[in-house]
Design an enzyme around this catalytic site. Sequence first.
Site, PDB file in Angstrom:
ATOM      1  N   GLU A   1       0.875  -1.092  -0.125  1.00  0.00           N
ATOM      2  CA  GLU A   1       0.129  -0.152  -0.026  1.00  0.00           C
ATOM      3  C   GLU A   1       0.965   1.232   0.015  1.00  0.00           C
ATOM      4  O   GLU A   1       2.094   1.075   0.279  1.00  0.00           O
ATOM      5  CB  GLU A   1      -0.815   0.002   1.297  1.00  0.00           C
TER       6      GLU A   1
ATOM      7  N   ARG B   1      -5.341  -0.278   3.977  1.00  0.00           N
ATOM      8  CA  ARG B   1      -5.217  -0.161   2.154  1.00  0.00           C
ATOM      9  C   ARG B   1      -4.352  -1.235   1.574  1.00  0.00           C
ATOM     10  O   ARG B   1      -4.432  -1.085   0.438  1.00  0.00           O
ATOM     11  CB  ARG B   1      -3.926   1.309   2.258  1.00  0.00           C
TER      12      ARG B   1
ATOM     13  N   SER C   1       9.346   5.362   4.771  1.00  0.00           N
ATOM     14  CA  SER C   1       8.640   6.588   4.937  1.00  0.00           C
ATOM     15  C   SER C   1       9.317   7.923   4.813  1.00  0.00           C
ATOM     16  O   SER C   1      10.416   7.888   5.401  1.00  0.00           O
ATOM     17  CB  SER C   1       8.031   6.497   6.360  1.00  0.00           C
TER      18      SER C   1
ATOM     19  N   HIS D   1       6.644   7.141  18.447  1.00  0.00           N
ATOM     20  CA  HIS D   1       5.946   7.353  17.271  1.00  0.00           C
ATOM     21  C   HIS D   1       4.615   7.802  17.514  1.00  0.00           C
ATOM     22  O   HIS D   1       4.140   9.009  16.688  1.00  0.00           O
ATOM     23  CB  HIS D   1       5.453   5.971  16.685  1.00  0.00           C
TER      24      HIS D   1
ATOM     25  N   PHE E   1       2.628  15.444  13.010  1.00  0.00           N
ATOM     26  CA  PHE E   1       1.956  15.166  11.668  1.00  0.00           C
ATOM     27  C   PHE E   1       0.770  15.558  11.599  1.00  0.00           C
ATOM     28  O   PHE E   1       0.316  16.570  10.637  1.00  0.00           O
ATOM     29  CB  PHE E   1       2.258  13.962  10.926  1.00  0.00           C
TER      30      PHE E   1
ATOM     31  N   HIS F   1       4.518   7.538   2.391  1.00  0.00           N
ATOM     32  CA  HIS F   1       5.146   6.206   2.883  1.00  0.00           C
ATOM     33  C   HIS F   1       4.636   5.250   1.739  1.00  0.00           C
ATOM     34  O   HIS F   1       3.477   5.337   1.347  1.00  0.00           O
ATOM     35  CB  HIS F   1       5.040   5.892   4.379  1.00  0.00           C
TER      36      HIS F   1
END
Length: 353
Positions: A143, A178, A219, A299, A306, A320
Site C-alpha cells: 500500500e 489499504r 517513510s 511514534h 504530523f 510512505h
Amino acid sequence: MESAIDTHLTCPRTLSRRVPDDYQPPFPMWVARADASLQQVVMAYLGVQYDDEARRGDALAALRTIVGTFDAADGPVHHDLTHHVDNRDHHNLMVVAYWADPAAYGRWLRSDEVAGWWESDERLHDGLGHFREVVAPRVDQFETLYAFQEQLPGVGAVMGGISGDINEHGYWGSMRERFPISQTDWMQPNGALSVVEGDPAKGGRVVVRGHDNIALIRSGQEWIEAGEEERSLYLDEILPTLEAGMDFLRDNGEAVGCYSNRFVRSIDLDGNELDESYNIGHWSSLDKLERWAESHPTHLRIFTTFFRVAEGLDKLRLYHEVSVSSGSEQLFEYVNCHPGTGMLRDARVGSHA
C-alpha cells in the site's frame, strides 16, 4: 471519495474494517494507482558499506558501477540513492531500485554484468562491504500513502497514476486496510530469519533466508521546494521527533519486532546530500509494526506532530509505502558486512551447507 483499494483489486471482504462505513477522514490523502496489467513489483536495496572515510571514493565508485548496470533493457523503472551512518559508525551507500516486472529483474540479476560483478572474488577483497536486500510483493501485498499528487517517489513512480481523495487514512489500522490482501488475509508471519550460507561473525559471503510476510516500510520526507517557514517546520519540529523514533528502532528494534531500521539521506551520484530523507524499516510482521506505531511514545510524538501540521503542508512532501512479501520472493545477501547489518543481526545461525 474513493477506496484506497483499486476497483480491480476489490473482493468480498471476510475481515472487517476498524471504522464505520460513513467514516470521513480529517484531511485529504492519496494513493498510487496502476492499471490491471501490473501484477508484481521488485524493490531492491543494493548497498555498499565502509568504515573508513578514506574509502568513500571507492564506495561511490561501486555505487556508480551498480547504477551503470541499470542502462540495459532490463534495468529498473525507477531508482534513487541514499547515505546513512549506522550505529556501528559504518557508512552505508544504497541504491534503491524498483522494477514493474519480476522477469525483467531476474534477467538483470542474472546478466553477466551484474552476476559477474557480485559473484567476483574481488567483492571479498575490495575492502568494502556489499549487500542486497530484495523483496517482490504482488500488487495486493503493498500500500502507499501520499500528502501530494505529483511526481510520486518510490514505488509510486512505477505505478504511474494517482487516486482521488481516499477514505482509509487518519485512524489506527488504516495502513493495513489499504492493502488489497487485507480484505481476506491477516498477513501473519511464519518462522524466523535464518542464516543458510556463511557466518556473520566471520564476514565473507552470508545468505539469510527470510519468511512469509516480513513487512517493509519506506517513510519519506522531501523539502526541496519548501519555503523558509515549511523548512523550519520540518527541520525544527518534525525531524527531532522523527530522529528520536528512528534511533530507538535502530538501537532497540529487536525488542519490538523490527529487524532493521535505517534513517537515510538522499544523495546524488557524487555523494552530495539532497533535501530528501526517508526511513527504511524491515519488521517481523505488519502486526508488530502496527503495535509500535499505535503505542510507542516515540511514534505517537511523530504521529501527533504530523496531524498538527498536515493541513498546512504546501511544498513539504510526506509519504510512505508499506509491503509484505512471500518468503520465496525475498533475497538477503551480504559480503563482508558487519554482523549488525540489515537482517544479519537477528538471523539464527543453524546447521547449513
